[in-house]
Design a protein around this motif. Structure first.
Motif, short mmCIF file in Angstrom:
data_model
loop_
_atom_site.label_atom_id
_atom_site.label_comp_id
_atom_site.label_asym_id
_atom_site.label_seq_id
_atom_site.Cartn_x
_atom_site.Cartn_y
_atom_site.Cartn_z
N MET A 117 0.84 -1.19 0.00
CA MET A 117 0.00 0.00 0.00
C MET A 117 0.87 1.24 0.00
N THR A 122 -2.82 0.44 -4.03
CA THR A 122 -2.41 -0.77 -3.35
C THR A 122 -2.15 -1.81 -4.43
N GLY A 158 -5.05 3.96 -1.74
CA GLY A 158 -3.91 3.68 -0.89
C GLY A 158 -4.04 4.39 0.43
#
Length: 170
Positions: A117, A122, A158
């Motif tokens: 991440m 991610t 993320g």
């Protein structure tokens, strides 16, 4: 094709020239064309970076041989990276997955799921038998790229992502 490439380079000067038969010599014209354009697009940025890195090492009297990580996790020479920069576009995620696979294998785990991440996305990948899965075609944004790469799924969320609920839909 080499003659066409030489003529194009003479006419275009400093504009990068990539010949698709050198970059991805196969059928599937759209992916081949996109990969070739991506090669020309990435080339100048990679060239500046590698030249700067070489100069800084030379200025510091560090005689370190350099290699560049490819999107499939392997290594290539500076000359190969300059010739086929498109093969480096996913080198970051591939390096992380290969590193995780190596450590997991050394620890006795040959089947793992990697999770990386960052601030905007991610990246997730599967490794079986101590190695990541390699694919022949990947996506960079919405574009197909025909270059070997670690099979990584990127999710556009993320650590720096902000989620919200729309007042209209609740």
């Amino acid at each position: 094709m080499q003659r066409v490439e030489a003529i194009a380079q003479d006419v275009l000067g400093s504009i990068p020239v990539s010949i698709s038969s050198n970059i991805t010599p196969e059928f599937r014209e759209y992916a081949r064309a996109v990969t070739t354009v991506m090669n020309s697009y990435v080339g100048p940025v990679l060239q500046r970076y590698l030249t700067s890195l070489e100069q800084k090492l030379a200025d510091s009297n560090i005689p370190a041989p350099l290699q560049v990580v490819r999107s499939d996790g392997g290594l290539q020479s500076l000359a190969a990276a300059r010739e086929h920069p498109v093969q480096t576009v996913l080198s970051g995620p591939s390096g992380g997955v290969n590193g995780a696979a190596f450590v997991a294998h050394r620890a006795g785990h040959d089947r793992i799921l990697t999770f990386d991440m960052g601030g905007t996305s991610t990246d997730v990948a599967v490794c079986v038998g101590g190695s990541p899965t390699i694919t022949r075609e990947t996506q960079v944004g919405s574009f197909p790229v025909r270059a070997p790469s670690v099979d990584v799924e990127s999710i556009g969320a993320g650590g720096g992502s902000i989620a919200s609920v729309s007042p209209v839909t609740g």
